[in-house]
Design a protein around this motif. Structure first.
Motif, mmCIF file in Angstrom:
data_model
loop_
_atom_site.group_PDB
_atom_site.id
_atom_site.type_symbol
_atom_site.label_atom_id
_atom_site.label_comp_id
_atom_site.label_asym_id
_atom_site.label_seq_id
_atom_site.Cartn_x
_atom_site.Cartn_y
_atom_site.Cartn_z
ATOM 1 N N TYR A 19 0.828 -1.201 0.000
ATOM 2 C CA TYR A 19 0.000 0.000 0.000
ATOM 3 C C TYR A 19 0.872 1.265 0.000
ATOM 4 N N GLY A 20 1.948 1.237 0.781
ATOM 5 C CA GLY A 20 2.843 2.389 0.835
ATOM 6 C C GLY A 20 3.547 2.646 -0.480
ATOM 7 N N VAL A 21 3.934 1.587 -1.181
ATOM 8 C CA VAL A 21 4.603 1.756 -2.478
ATOM 9 C C VAL A 21 3.623 2.296 -3.518
ATOM 10 N N VAL A 22 2.393 1.795 -3.483
ATOM 11 C CA VAL A 22 1.412 2.197 -4.501
ATOM 12 C C VAL A 22 0.889 3.608 -4.255
ATOM 13 N N ARG A 23 0.650 3.976 -3.005
ATOM 14 C CA ARG A 23 -0.024 5.232 -2.712
ATOM 15 C C ARG A 23 0.886 6.420 -2.427
ATOM 16 N N ARG A 24 2.097 6.200 -2.018
ATOM 17 C CA ARG A 24 2.953 7.312 -1.608
ATOM 18 C C ARG A 24 3.515 8.049 -2.812
ATOM 19 N N LEU A 31 10.587 4.080 -0.395
ATOM 20 C CA LEU A 31 11.702 3.226 0.025
ATOM 21 C C LEU A 31 11.457 2.630 1.407
ATOM 22 N N MET A 32 10.862 3.399 2.299
ATOM 23 C CA MET A 32 10.541 2.873 3.621
ATOM 24 C C MET A 32 9.498 1.768 3.520
ATOM 25 N N ALA A 33 8.562 1.890 2.591
ATOM 26 C CA ALA A 33 7.559 0.849 2.399
ATOM 27 C C ALA A 33 8.195 -0.425 1.846
ATOM 28 N N VAL A 34 9.179 -0.279 0.969
ATOM 29 C CA VAL A 34 9.896 -1.451 0.467
ATOM 30 C C VAL A 34 10.652 -2.136 1.605
ATOM 31 N N ALA A 107 9.063 14.024 -5.518
ATOM 32 C CA ALA A 107 7.729 13.478 -5.769
ATOM 33 C C ALA A 107 7.801 12.495 -6.929
ATOM 34 N N LEU A 108 7.276 11.293 -6.701
ATOM 35 C CA LEU A 108 7.334 10.263 -7.731
ATOM 36 C C LEU A 108 6.400 10.546 -8.905
#
Length: 120
Positions: A19-24, A31-34, A107-108
């Protein structure tokens, strides 16, 4: 403690990481979500090692079934995942820092993936 509890916690951690990788939008938070997903994998590796060792303790005659003859392979794999995560953080932060120096933001959503390189 039941093995199922550790697997459910690992699944929840992995789900939060996805969820963190998709939404952030921020690259550092991605990177923290990974890292969260890699820690969930570490939990699964160690839990599987402990549960399989306790299940194979009564199986006689085979070298792979004797828990005292081999070190904890789940812990060894978890150590490799930790080393891989450290390398990923180093390279990822270097890329993010260079991108911040070039663009002024991390920002990604603003990363141009289809833009060709302009020669100076």
């Amino acid at each position: 403690m039941h093995v199922t509890i550790a697997y459910v916690i690992a699944a929840a951690l992995f789900g939060l990481g996805v969820y963190g990788v998709v939404r952030r939008r921020n690259a550092i938070l991605a990177l923290m979500a990974v890292e969260l997903m890699l820690n969930a994998v570490n939990l699964v590796l160690v839990t599987a090692d402990v549960s399989l060792r306790s299940a194979l303790r009564g199986v006689p005659g085979e070298a792979w079934a004797n828990p005292s003859s081999q070190p904890g392979s789940g812990g060894v794999f978890a150590l490799f995942v930790i080393v891989l995560a450290a390398a990923e953080v180093g390279v990822g932060l270097a890329i993010i820092l260079q991108f911040y120096r070039m663009r002024g933001a991390v920002a990604l959503d603003e990363v141009p993936l289809d833009q060709e390189r302009v020669s100076e």
